[in-house]
Design a protein around this motif. Structure first.
Motif, PDB file in Angstrom:
ATOM      1  N   ILE A 145     -34.735 -13.818  21.548  1.00 49.78           N
ATOM      2  CA  ILE A 145     -34.813 -14.686  20.384  1.00 49.78           C
ATOM      3  C   ILE A 145     -36.183 -14.629  19.719  1.00 49.78           C
ATOM      4  N   ILE A 146     -37.217 -14.279  20.481  1.00 53.47           N
ATOM      5  CA  ILE A 146     -38.543 -14.227  19.877  1.00 53.47           C
ATOM      6  C   ILE A 146     -38.584 -13.132  18.821  1.00 53.47           C
ATOM      7  N   THR A 147     -38.144 -11.938  19.235  1.00 53.21           N
ATOM      8  CA  THR A 147     -38.152 -10.817  18.301  1.00 53.21           C
ATOM      9  C   THR A 147     -37.235 -11.105  17.118  1.00 53.21           C
ATOM     10  N   VAL A 148     -36.096 -11.689  17.391  1.00 52.10           N
ATOM     11  CA  VAL A 148     -35.189 -12.020  16.302  1.00 52.10           C
ATOM     12  C   VAL A 148     -35.878 -12.944  15.308  1.00 52.10           C
ATOM     13  N   PHE A 149     -36.581 -13.938  15.853  1.00 54.85           N
ATOM     14  CA  PHE A 149     -37.193 -14.906  14.957  1.00 54.85           C
ATOM     15  C   PHE A 149     -38.258 -14.253  14.084  1.00 54.85           C
ATOM     16  N   ILE A 150     -39.086 -13.441  14.723  1.00 52.97           N
ATOM     17  CA  ILE A 150     -40.110 -12.754  13.939  1.00 52.97           C
ATOM     18  C   ILE A 150     -39.452 -11.844  12.910  1.00 52.97           C
ATOM     19  N   GLY A 151     -38.414 -11.153  13.357  1.00 53.26           N
ATOM     20  CA  GLY A 151     -37.722 -10.267  12.422  1.00 53.26           C
ATOM     21  C   GLY A 151     -37.174 -11.041  11.234  1.00 53.26           C
ATOM     22  N   LEU A 152     -36.556 -12.163  11.526  1.00 51.76           N
ATOM     23  CA  LEU A 152     -35.992 -12.954  10.424  1.00 51.76           C
ATOM     24  C   LEU A 152     -37.089 -13.382   9.462  1.00 51.76           C
ATOM     25  N   GLU A 153     -38.222 -13.803  10.020  1.00 51.23           N
ATOM     26  CA  GLU A 153     -39.305 -14.245   9.144  1.00 51.23           C
ATOM     27  C   GLU A 153     -39.860 -13.096   8.332  1.00 51.23           C
ATOM     28  N   LEU A 154     -39.991 -11.943   8.996  1.00 47.71           N
ATOM     29  CA  LEU A 154     -40.510 -10.796   8.245  1.00 47.71           C
ATOM     30  C   LEU A 154     -39.498 -10.341   7.200  1.00 47.71           C
ATOM     31  N   THR A 155     -38.248 -10.585   7.455  1.00 51.50           N
ATOM     32  CA  THR A 155     -37.255 -10.244   6.426  1.00 51.50           C
ATOM     33  C   THR A 155     -37.365 -11.182   5.231  1.00 51.50           C
ATOM     34  N   THR A 156     -37.514 -12.463   5.524  1.00 54.06           N
ATOM     35  CA  THR A 156     -37.380 -13.411   4.420  1.00 54.06           C
ATOM     36  C   THR A 156     -38.691 -13.680   3.690  1.00 54.06           C
ATOM     37  N   ILE A 157     -39.798 -13.724   4.407  1.00 52.23           N
ATOM     38  CA  ILE A 157     -41.038 -14.062   3.706  1.00 52.23           C
ATOM     39  C   ILE A 157     -41.330 -13.087   2.572  1.00 52.23           C
ATOM     40  N   PRO A 158     -41.181 -11.773   2.776  1.00 49.41           N
ATOM     41  CA  PRO A 158     -41.375 -10.886   1.622  1.00 49.41           C
ATOM     42  C   PRO A 158     -40.360 -11.155   0.511  1.00 49.41           C
ATOM     43  N   VAL A 159     -39.196 -11.617   0.904  1.00 56.02           N
ATOM     44  CA  VAL A 159     -38.189 -11.856  -0.132  1.00 56.02           C
ATOM     45  C   VAL A 159     -38.571 -13.073  -0.976  1.00 56.02           C
ATOM     46  N   TYR A 160     -39.212 -14.076  -0.342  1.00 50.20           N
ATOM     47  CA  TYR A 160     -39.717 -15.176  -1.161  1.00 50.20           C
ATOM     48  C   TYR A 160     -40.643 -14.621  -2.240  1.00 50.20           C
ATOM     49  N   VAL A 161     -41.477 -13.697  -1.789  1.00 48.75           N
ATOM     50  CA  VAL A 161     -42.433 -13.098  -2.722  1.00 48.75           C
ATOM     51  C   VAL A 161     -41.693 -12.344  -3.818  1.00 48.75           C
ATOM     52  N   LEU A 162     -40.689 -11.564  -3.396  1.00 48.81           N
ATOM     53  CA  LEU A 162     -39.925 -10.798  -4.390  1.00 48.81           C
ATOM     54  C   LEU A 162     -39.321 -11.727  -5.439  1.00 48.81           C
ATOM     55  N   ALA A 163     -38.797 -12.838  -4.949  1.00 44.78           N
ATOM     56  CA  ALA A 163     -38.157 -13.754  -5.882  1.00 44.78           C
ATOM     57  C   ALA A 163     -39.143 -14.274  -6.913  1.00 44.78           C
ATOM     58  N   GLY A 164     -40.411 -14.432  -6.479  1.00 47.99           N
ATOM     59  CA  GLY A 164     -41.384 -14.998  -7.407  1.00 47.99           C
ATOM     60  C   GLY A 164     -42.218 -13.974  -8.121  1.00 47.99           C
ATOM     61  N   MET A 165     -41.838 -12.723  -8.018  1.00 45.34           N
ATOM     62  CA  MET A 165     -42.744 -11.690  -8.481  1.00 45.34           C
ATOM     63  C   MET A 165     -42.907 -11.634  -9.996  1.00 45.34           C
ATOM     64  N   ALA A 166     -41.920 -12.122 -10.692  1.00 45.40           N
ATOM     65  CA  ALA A 166     -42.108 -12.200 -12.148  1.00 45.40           C
ATOM     66  C   ALA A 166     -42.887 -13.493 -12.416  1.00 45.40           C
ATOM     67  N   ARG A 167     -44.181 -13.384 -12.266  1.00 47.77           N
ATOM     68  CA  ARG A 167     -44.968 -14.611 -12.175  1.00 47.77           C
ATOM     69  C   ARG A 167     -44.899 -15.473 -13.414  1.00 47.77           C
ATOM     70  N   ARG A 168     -44.790 -14.819 -14.562  1.00 48.30           N
ATOM     71  CA  ARG A 168     -44.828 -15.625 -15.775  1.00 48.30           C
ATOM     72  C   ARG A 168     -43.469 -16.198 -16.140  1.00 48.30           C
ATOM     73  N   ASP A 169     -42.526 -15.863 -15.342  1.00 45.79           N
ATOM     74  CA  ASP A 169     -41.166 -16.314 -15.634  1.00 45.79           C
ATOM     75  C   ASP A 169     -40.895 -17.593 -14.852  1.00 45.79           C
ATOM     76  N   ARG A 170     -40.622 -18.646 -15.581  1.00 46.23           N
ATOM     77  CA  ARG A 170     -40.429 -19.927 -14.902  1.00 46.23           C
ATOM     78  C   ARG A 170     -39.244 -19.911 -13.954  1.00 46.23           C
ATOM     79  N   TYR A 171     -38.243 -19.167 -14.345  1.00 47.88           N
ATOM     80  CA  TYR A 171     -37.078 -19.098 -13.462  1.00 47.88           C
ATOM     81  C   TYR A 171     -37.456 -18.446 -12.148  1.00 47.88           C
ATOM     82  N   SER A 172     -38.246 -17.418 -12.293  1.00 51.16           N
ATOM     83  CA  SER A 172     -38.672 -16.729 -11.084  1.00 51.16           C
ATOM     84  C   SER A 172     -39.493 -17.660 -10.203  1.00 51.16           C
ATOM     85  N   ASN A 173     -40.418 -18.416 -10.820  1.00 56.22           N
ATOM     86  CA  ASN A 173     -41.192 -19.389 -10.056  1.00 56.22           C
ATOM     87  C   ASN A 173     -40.277 -20.341  -9.307  1.00 56.22           C
TER      88      ASN A 173
END
Lengths: 168, 103, 484, 637, 506
Positions: free
Chosen positions: C126-154
């Motif tokens: 479960i440790i590796t799974v948890f880290i894997g899940l976090e490494l999967t999702t944290i970059p995706v949070y970033v991806l979602a917000g990458m259009a910085r000037r776009d309020r929707y993206s924010n």
């Protein structure tokens, strides 16, 4: 003969944790909240010591009380926390949420006591060695992944906050 | 007299739900972030407690906690970045104001 | 740490290195060149990664003292994640340029997330799974917000992040209790311990519920799904395309490992809950998708519905290999078609909008025949009409579901597919049967986008007609999930 | 000759094909002679066949090919040549030929000439199939075929609404009858395992089936016959059918097609005589029809309508014969009626033609000098209709009425005799109004002219038939026809042979009574219309309500064409509304409900993070509860 | 010629290649489509010629590995049930394409013809597939092209109609998919499972009564919607009214047959108990369809809707024939499918031709057309008469045999043939009512001034109609050759359905 000491410390730390946590949830001054959060973290470190995990406690102080609190304080500084009436700090769903959380929390907290206690004496001190060994042998791979995670977070944080550069 | 394992876990559970409650009731993104940190800490406490007191000493719980530190740090960094990025476009940290998208 | 250990995680290393190279390259070369060459670099790295790992294995191989396991399932997911990343990379460049999203960081973040997903596939505890899940999702949070000037993206990033972190904490707490209940972190040990204890134990119930909730959030299961539409909707479209498939696939990789292997002894309990969740999820997703006017948002809801179908496959775990194989195949198919469908919106994704409304798609077929054809194929595939991969995927899900004796669930899937047909085909209606509106947004064609869509649409049909290769592979990959 | 019997229908078919394919473009007016030639050749062949059969050649079956064969259901396309069919062949082809020839003249100015001469041979073909068939299914082909041709020819002038409507009405009412035919046919198959007449009758004899089944079969067939032969309750299409060209009325709606029902029942005599309660019903229905139609005919002013109701009435006589167990008499009357009624129609046609398409008798009068041939031939035919000895109608009708008396239906006999009086009256009235008295419309009278020979020659030939055809049934009950037909009809089913010789006394007594009735009818007619004693108008006034009832044809058309049709339309409209609003409505409402649900769920997506998080926590709560429920055994998995 | 059936599937697909190459050139596209469908027609006739009539089993079997992991095979073959439906399909497709190339389709001709070629693959495939999985794929493959055909080239409410069509069909077929998978699972132990019809027929004794009850329902729903049976028919009028002429021809001519075919090919022989269990309801619905369809037809104001509702009634005869479970009924049902395909296809063709000229479809707006259009009237009249079941035209034979079968129907409980038979026969009367009334209002009466200048049938239109006319008459006068082909196979299917070995299940 110092049997009473440990429960006492535990009780104090518990009080500190619960008070700190509750303050974070309930207070309205953001800086106070941040500091009380740090206080909670500190109490938590105490708990770790009580459990005989001094190394973890050390990390706790370094990372949580140090790094994370500082980060959050930066966040607080960069954003303007508006002054507004108390009600607006809380969501309209607060009563419902409170009910749900209480309904959930009470049985879970009670269930917590059902964990069997091996009752063994806590091996004191020196968990750095085994921890390190464990980290760098068995958990070498997750460890590397964690480093990638940090890199990713770094890159992500930068890309999100850096000023727009004009396209050349 | 040692403090029983159950007590530690109960404290952790209490903190966990305090954190949850914070996420549910507060409107400031920063405060919610803090509350999430509290929840993670609650997890840490439970892990360490189990690690030390669940029979023989088991390092895995502690190792897990170390990783959680890393994750927490990463989360906070990214989270604050997101909050700041949003703040630039619209100067508020009230998450309830972020509801352009719904339905 | 031996060379075998290193060799067994070579693909992950390659992807990580590629990410670093992309970042370095972004610094070293100027922007226009970076925009042109970084996608190639990314794709090249991913292709290399695919070929450095074994596709299938006769015997599972353990590494790092048993804390990492490379088995047939790992091979399947590695390949899948790399393919999804490749696809997401191919469709992105022009969009990134239009929206002034920094390319290096974008590709690197995609790669990071891919590493995380691959980590989940490797994990044995479960440790590796948890880290894997976090490494999967944290970059995706970033991806979602990458259009910085776009309020929707924010907003998308903020919501996704807050709720994601919240659910991670929940999952962590569940893991902690699970550790407390079983005294171990590896799946096999957990299974052994749970088999002794059974479900009639308060902490076990709490742990199971917390883990279920945490994973359900990652996979977007109703009622833990509400972040999905907003996050998918607001994120930059290529990011949406990626995040609608990779983290979900990763979540199911985790679900398979944790639920079937770890919680295997409690299968009767959680599978019953999963079956209900599956129905609620597919119905909820479809019903709300039905009333959307924004196609991107509609696809977001539809992806929730697909989660429900996949979850049904998981719930049918008792059927054995065919269950996991069905899940794997569906995840594969879903990745292909859903990523494609979102990517099709890039054609119309002009500044200041979120994807396209139904009206804006009017007459799309006349304006972009290839794009419309590809979109049509994806939509038909998502509906589950042959000869597309989406159809076979449904068959492969229905089969274990029936085999496990849950006929009602199979019927629910069928009826939901009808509901889904309504809104998917409505898009086809708009594209093919309406005339272009006067104020339709201008088209934003792109060479790489068309190529990527064409390829994946062709694959959608080809695998739909000849699914056996992939399915056979999925059956092999399902090997680890057969409980003995 | 018998082996060439297939040529008899084939020739008209060929004429139909040739005229149909090439008529409009190339043949045009050549179509008439061509069709007549083909039918004439058929008539010659039919005579040959008839002679051969009469010469002692027994029953012959000529099989062409297997039509339908599924499992035990096997039906061939085959011709059965026996006395009954050969007699029928003869009548059909001869009358058809004459009508064809007549039509060349009658239709000469019509722009659809080629069309007319396409359908007419097709009709002959279908009628011959009907007659020649050796089983009920193939007969049904002809049965429906003649119905179709009737439809086409009634609706010949389709530009006007009346013919089009009448055509449809005819077809639909026939279809109602056909429903009965179908039921009868299929039940026959179920009961006897065959549709072949000979098989059916054989099996009937060897192994008589349950009475109920037989009764059902016979009632069903009789329903079929009432449709085709215009009996109550399905008679009302026939008067409307007069919208068609007059030769069509003569051929189809008087001489041949409408007698198909009679032929069917005559064919099925073994079945009917084995089925108990059917024949009396047939007799009663037939008598009713005869009376009703005759009374309506009393007051009609359209010359063709008079003839039409007269036809219905005469068909009633034929069915009466069948009903009282005298099928040969029915066939006898069928034959004589074919001649005199065809003649009456053609004569009327000649009048109409001569006046330039006027059918209303109130506009005629005094035409006798203008149309002498027509007049005299029609007088002969009218006499035959009124059953004046020694004209053809006398012999046949008298045999029918006599049979009714002898076979134990005195009441029906009485009604039949009285109807004979009515018959004599209305035909007298029609002829008088047309040919005698003062011309009521001088303008019409001026332009009236006798028809060309191509029309009058057939009239004369038919007049010969109408006058002399009765002698094939002389002496009564033991004439040539009886000897010819009895083996085919009655012997087949083992009906006990009747008395060896004619009972002359009984015959003369009965004949005298009916003749007197006829003479009275004529006398009253002449008195009313020649001298105005009593004045027709006064009679009408005196009859009052009854007169109006007759003028309005007992309001049957009103009932059928409006009430029932309206009710049906309303019902169908309601069904459609049900379809749209209920069946489809449920579907649409379901879609609406789902969308409504979607809208509701959509509102749950508030966009607020806190709500989302709460939903997660609530979900967690539910999960714990459910898992706990499982663990505690409170919930079933 | 060993792979004739596969060739039948491949040819239209191959035709897509040149079609795509010349996509923008309307003339070339038409030529390609006509040529392809013509080749397909010729091939199907070659197939028919090569068929050995009188044998019950499958012929021209082809079998190849397809999904070895699941044991699903590519299996095609024809028997008496399908061998006539294939040429009917190819003929109607050819006629549709030919007619459409005459200028009635003005936009996106490339897409139009491509849709027809794909549709043809699906239609032909449905009739020759012997593996349930393969059958399902073809069954659904018909959906999308027809969806586009109605939706793009249809009338004003085309979108509603086409969505309705697809949703109805999908609702049924997806449930059938569940049923197919269930059959697969029940067909054996893992590793020996199959969906091959010949093998399933050997195995069908192992399906339990309960299983058959539900799986038959799943199949029946799909086919009942496709047919369509009441009360699942409401998609049909809408779809037909909005569809372009060629689409209507194939929709009525072929697509509906897939339902009846599916019943006979799969549902009835595989699930004898299920058939018996559901039979009373199906019979009732069939008879209701016959009467109700006819009654509702009568009051239609729209010509196409009238023909569409009449299809409901006619397909009622098909289901009735199937479920009385005797030879006459079965053969009649197949013949009725064949004949309905020809006749209703033709009727829709003529309604379309008429609409193309007058641009009116409301019956009230028409009238007197017979005055100016003798050729049209003749053709239309013959097809109308065939449709109302006039003996010696093809429509009669099937209906009559079905009626014979219905009269013979003799169930253990409930009303028998002597109730259902006469009831169904009323439908024949009603057919005359609504068709003749329609004909009277459309063709007879006085001609409107506006239509005075409209031309009669063009040579192209005549060319389209003549083959149908010839078949209409030929099959009406000489039905026995067709029956001889159909009967053994129907007998075999019914033997499965009424096998006393499974009576024990009851």
């Amino acid at each position: 003969m110092f049997d009473f000491l440990e429960p006492l410390i535990f009780a104090l730390l518990t009080l500190g944790i619960l008070f700190g946590g509750a303050s974070v949830v309930l207070l309205q001054r953001i800086t106070a909240q941040a500091l009380l959060m740090a206080f909670t973290f500190l109490c938590m470190a105490g708990m770790f010591v009580l459990l005989g995990a001094e190394t973890i406690a050390l990390f706790q102080v370094l990372i949580y009380v140090g790094a994370i609190t500082v980060l959050i304080l930066f966040g607080v500084m960069f954003t303007k926390q508006d002054d507004r009436p108390r009600g607006l700090f809380f969501q309209t769903q607060t009563p419902w949420a409170a009910v749900v959380v209480v309904v959930l929390a009470v049985p879970v907290a009670l269930l917590a006591f059902s964990f069997p206690d091996a009752g063994q004496p806590i091996p004191k001190g020196g968990d750095l060695g085994p921890l390190g060994t464990s980290l760098f042998t068995d958990f070498a791979f997750p460890f590397e992944v964690a480093s990638v995670l940090l890199l990713a977070a770094l890159v992500g944080a930068i890309v999100l906050v850096k000023r727009d550069e004009p396209e050349p | 007299m040692t403090v029983p394992l159950g007590a530690f876990i109960a404290v952790s559970a209490a903190l966990f739900f305090i954190g949850s409650a914070g996420v549910l009731v507060r409107r400031s993104a920063v405060v919610i972030l803090m509350c999430v940190e509290l929840m993670l800490n609650a997890g840490n406490l439970a892990l360490v407690a189990f690690s030390r007191r669940l029979g023989a000493l088991d390092q895995r719980g502690s190792v897990f906690v170390v990783f959680v530190f890393v994750i927490a740090a990463a989360e906070v960094a990214v989270g604050l970045a997101i909050v700041l990025a949003a703040y630039r476009n619209r100067p508020t940290v009230d998450v309830d104001e972020a509801h352009q998208m719904k339905g | 740490m031996t060379m075998t250990d290193v060799a067994s995680v070579l693909p992950e290393i390659v992807v990580s290195l590629t990410a670093s190279l992309v970042l370095i390259g972004d610094v070293l070369i100027d922007r226009p060149a970076a925009r042109r060459w970084l996608p190639f670099l990314t794709v090249a790295g991913l292709v290399v990664a695919i070929f450095t790992g074994p596709f299938t294995l006769a015997e599972p191989r353990a590494a790092f003292g048993g804390f990492v396991v490379v088995d047939t399932s790992t091979g399947f997911f590695r390949m899948l994640f790399c393919l999804l990343a490749i696809f997401a990379t191919i469709v992105a460049p022009d969009y990134l340029e239009r929206r002034q999203i920094p390319p290096g960081e974008f590709y690197a973040t995609v790669l990071f997330s891919t590493v995380g997903a691959m980590t989940i596939a490797l994990s044995a505890d479960i440790i590796t799974v948890f880290i894997g899940l976090e490494l999967t999702t944290i970059p995706v949070y970033v991806l979602a917000g990458m259009a910085r000037r776009d309020r929707y993206s924010n907003e998308a990033a903020l919501k996704y992040f807050l709720l994601g972190a919240f659910s991670s904490a929940m999952l962590l707490y569940g893991f902690a209790w699970l550790y407390g209940v079983t005294g171990t972190t590896d799946f096999a040990g957990i299974a052994t311990a749970l088999a002794r204890g059974g479900i009639a134990n308060g902490p076990t119930i709490v742990a199971l519920a917390l883990v279920t909730a945490g994973l359900a959030f990652k996979a977007a299961v109703v009622p833990f799904h509400q972040w999905t539409p907003d996050a998918y909707d607001g994120a930059p479209t290529p990011a949406t395309a990626f995040m609608s498939v990779a983290p979900k696939a990763a979540a199911f990789a985790a679900i398979l490992r944790i639920m079937i292997i770890g919680f295997g002894p409690l299968g009767l309990d959680w599978s019953a809950v999963f079956a209900i969740l599956a129905v609620v999820t597919m119905t909820g997703g479809n019903v709300v998708a039905l009333v959307q006017n924004n196609v991107k948002r509609m696809l977001a809801y539809s992806s929730i519905a697909h989660t429900g179908y996949i979850l049904a496959g998981v719930a049918a775990y008792q059927a054995g290999a065919s269950s996991a194989a069905g899940v794997l195949f569906y995840v594969f198919a879903y990745g292909l078609m859903n990523l494609g469908a979102f990517a099709c919106l890039i054609y119309l994704d002009v500044e200041g909008t979120r994807g396209a409304t139904l009206d804006e798609l009017n007459g799309f077929a006349g304006r972009a025949p290839v794009g419309a054809l590809a979109f049509g194929i994806f939509l038909i595939s998502l509906t589950g009409i042959p000869p597309t991969v989406g159809f076979v995927a449904k068959v492969f899900i229905i089969q274990p579901v029936l085999d496990a004796g849950m006929a009602w669930l199979a019927v629910a899937i069928a009826l939901n597919a009808v509901l889904a047909a309504f809104y998917y085909l409505r898009v086809v209606v708009r594209m093919y049967m309406y005339d272009v509106e006067a104020n339709a947004p201008r088209l934003l064609p792109s060479w790489s986008l068309s190529a990527g869509l064409g390829l994946s649409a062709a694959a959608t049909v080809a695998i739909g007609i000849l699914p056996d290769g992939v399915y056979h592979w999925a059956i092999q990959a399902a090997g680890p999930y057969v409980l003995r | 000759m018998v082996d060439l019997v297939w040529l008899i229908p084939a020739l008209p078919l060929a004429a139909f094909l040739v005229n149909g394919l090439f008529g409009r473009r190339w043949l045009r007016h050549a179509t008439g002679p061509l069709a007549s030639l083909a039918v004439g050749a058929s008539a010659l062949l039919a005579i040959g066949v008839f002679l051969e059969v009469n010469g002692g050649r027994g029953r012959t079956v000529i099989t062409l090919y297997e039509f339908i064969g599924v499992g035990d259901f096997r039906v061939d396309v085959a011709a059965l040549v026996d006395p009954l069919s050969s007699a029928m062949l003869l009548v059909v082809t001869v009358v058809s030929f004459l009508v064809h020839v007549y039509s060349i003249g009658y239709m000469s100015h019509d722009h659809g000439f080629h069309r007319f001469f396409t359908w007419l041979p097709l009709f002959v073909f279908a009628m011959l199939i009907l007659v020649l068939a050796d089983n009920y299914l193939v007969m049904f082909i002809g049965w429906e075929g003649v119905g179709l041709c009737s439809y086409l020819l009634i609706g010949y002038w389709f530009e006007r609404p009346e013919p089009a409507g009448a055509a449809k009405k005819a077809f639909v009412m026939n279809r109602i009858g056909d429903w009965g035919y179908t039921i009868g046919m299929i039940t026959t198959f179920l009961v006897f395992g065959s549709l072949n007449y000979l098989d059916v009758f054989d099996r009937l004899e060897q192994n008589a089936p349950a009475q109920g089944a037989l009764t059902l079969i016979c009632f069903a067939f009789f329903l079929g016959a009432t449709g085709k032969s215009a009996q109550i309750p399905l008679y009302s299409w026939l008067p409307d059918a007069m919208e068609g060209p007059t030769p069509v009325s003569a051929l189809i709606h008087a001489a041949t097609m409408v007698t198909a029902g009679v032929y069917l029942l005559a064919r099925s005599t073994p079945l009917f005589s084995a089925a108990g309660p059917v024949l009396p019903v047939v007799a009663i229905v037939a008598t009713l029809t005869a009376v009703v139609a005759a009374t309506i005919a009393l007051v009609q002013t359209d010359i063709k309508r008079v003839m039409a109701y007269s036809t219905v009435s005469q068909l009633g006589y034929m069915f009466l014969a069948l009903g009282v167990g005298a099928p040969v008499a029915a066939m006898f009357h069928l034959i004589t009626h074919a001649f005199f009624k065809a003649l009456l129609f053609l004569g009327s046609g000649s009048v109409i033609h001569g006046l330039g398409d006027v059918q209303d008798m109130r506009r005629m009068g005094g035409l006798k000098p203008k149309l002498p041939v027509t007049y005299w031939t029609m007088v002969v035919a009218g006499g035959a209709l009124a059953a004046l000895p020694p004209l053809a109608g006398f012999w046949s009708k008298d045999e029918i009425v006599g049979s009714a008396f002898e076979n134990g239906y005195p009441l029906l006999w009485a009604v039949g005799v009285a109807t004979g009086g009515l018959t004599a009256f209305y035909i007298t009235r029609a002829l008088w109004l047309t040919f005698h008295g003062e011309p009521r419309e001088p303008h019409l009278f001026e332009h009236a002219h006798e028809s060309p020979p191509v029309m009058t020659v057939p009239l004369l030939l038919l007049a010969v038939g109408a006058a002399l055809a009765g002698f094939i049934g002389f002496p009564p009950d033991h004439g040539f026809l009886h000897a010819f037909l009895r083996p085919a009809i009655e012997a087949a089913q083992g009906v006990s042979p009747e008395a060896e010789t004619t009972n002359w006394i009984a015959f003369l007594l009965l004949a005298a009574v009916s003749t007197v009735a006829g003479v009275i009818g004529i006398a009253v007619g002449v008195s009313m219309y020649r001298r105005g004693r009593p004045d027709p108008a006064a009679v009408a006034r005196a009859a009052g309500g009854y007169y109006r009832l007759l003028v309005n044809r007992y309001y049957v058309d009103e009932l059928y064409d409006h009430r029932i049709v309206d009710a049906s339309k309303a019902f169908a409209g309601a069904a459609w509304a049900f379809d749209v609003h209920i069946i489809d409505g449920i579907v649409n409402r379901l879609g609406w409900l789902i969308r409504l649900g979607g809208g509701g769920l959509r509102r749950a997506q508030t966009g607020l993070v806190g709500n989302y998080a709460l939903s997660i926590v609530a979900g967690l709560l539910v999960l714990i509860a459910v898992y706990g429920g499982y663990a505690a055994g409170l919930l079933k998995r | 010629m060993g792979h004739l059936l596969t060739l039948l599937i491949v040819v239209p697909l191959a035709g897509l290649v040149p079609l795509v190459l010349f996509f923008r050139d309307a003339r070339a596209v038409k030529q390609v489509a006509i040529t392809t469908t013509f080749i397909e027609l010729v091939l199907s006739l070659v197939m028919l010629a090569g068929f050995r009539a009188g044998e019950a089993g499958f012929q021209m079997l082809e079998s190849a590995t397809w999904l070895p992991s699941l044991g699903i095979r590519y299996e095609v073959g024809v028997d008496g049930l399908s061998v006539l439906l294939v040429p009917m399909t190819t003929l109607l497709t050819f006629i549709s394409v030919l007619y459409s190339s005459g200028g009635t389709i003005k936009t996106r001709i490339g897409e139009f013809m491509a849709s027809f070629l794909i549709l043809e693959v699906g239609m032909v495939g449905v009739f020759i597939a012997l593996d349930l999985f393969l059958f399902y794929i073809f069954f659904e493959l018909m959906l999308v092209p027809m969806y586009l055909i109605i939706g793009i080239w249809g009338g004003s409410r085309r979108v509603y109609a086409t969505l309705k069509f697809v949703l109805f069909t999908l609702a049924g077929s997806l449930l059938m998919l569940v049923g197919i998978v269930a059959v697969y699972l029940a067909s054996g132990d893992p590793g020996s499972r199959t969906l091959s019809l010949p093998r399933l027929l050997e195995l069908h004794g192992r399906f339990s009564a309960d299983f058959q009850f539900w799986v038959f329902l799943a199949f029946a729903l799909a086919f009942a919607i496709k047919m369509p049976m009441i009360p699942f028919h409401t998609w049909l009028p809408d779809a037909h009214v909005e569809a372009p002429t060629a689409g209507s021809i194939l929709l009525a001519g072929v697509l509906l047959k897939a339902g009846g075919y599916g019943f006979l090919r799969f549902a009835v022989p595989l699930f004898p108990f299920g058939t018996q269990a559901w039979l009373p309801i199906l019979i009732l619905l069939s008879v209701v369809a016959i009467l109700y369809g006819a009654v509702v037809s009568a009051v239609q104001k729209d010509l196409k809707k009238l023909v569409a509702y009449s299809s409901v009634a006619h397909m009622g005869f098909v289901t009735l024939g199937i479920f009385v479970l005797n030879q006459q009924g079965g053969v009649g049902a197949v013949l009725q499918m064949l004949n309905h395909g020809i006749v209703t296809g033709a009727l829709f063709l003529f309604v379309g031709i008429q609409y193309e000229k007058t641009h009116r479809r409301q019956i009230a707006d028409l009238g007197g057309l017979a005055n100016r259009w003798p050729l049209y009237t003749t053709f239309f009249g013959v097809f109308m008469l065939a449709s109302l079941g006039l003996p010696a035209l093809n429509g009669f034979v099937g209906e009559f045999l079905v009626l014979v079968g219905t009269f013979k129907f003799n169930p253990a409980t409930g009303p028998g043939g002597l109730f259902w038979g006469p009831a169904a026969a009323i439908g024949v009367i009603l057919a005359a009512v609504y068709l003749l009334w329609m004909f009277q209002r459309v063709m007879f009466g006085t001609l409107r001034e506006a239509y005075r200048a409209l031309p009669d049938l063009s040579p192209l239109e005549v060319a389209c109609a003549v083959p149908l006319l010839v078949l209409t008459v030929a099959l009406g006068v000489f039905p026995q050759p067709a029956i001889a082909i159909i009967e053994p196979s129907v007998q075999r299917i019914l033997a499965f359905a009424t096998d006393p070995a499974f009576a024990a299940l009851r």
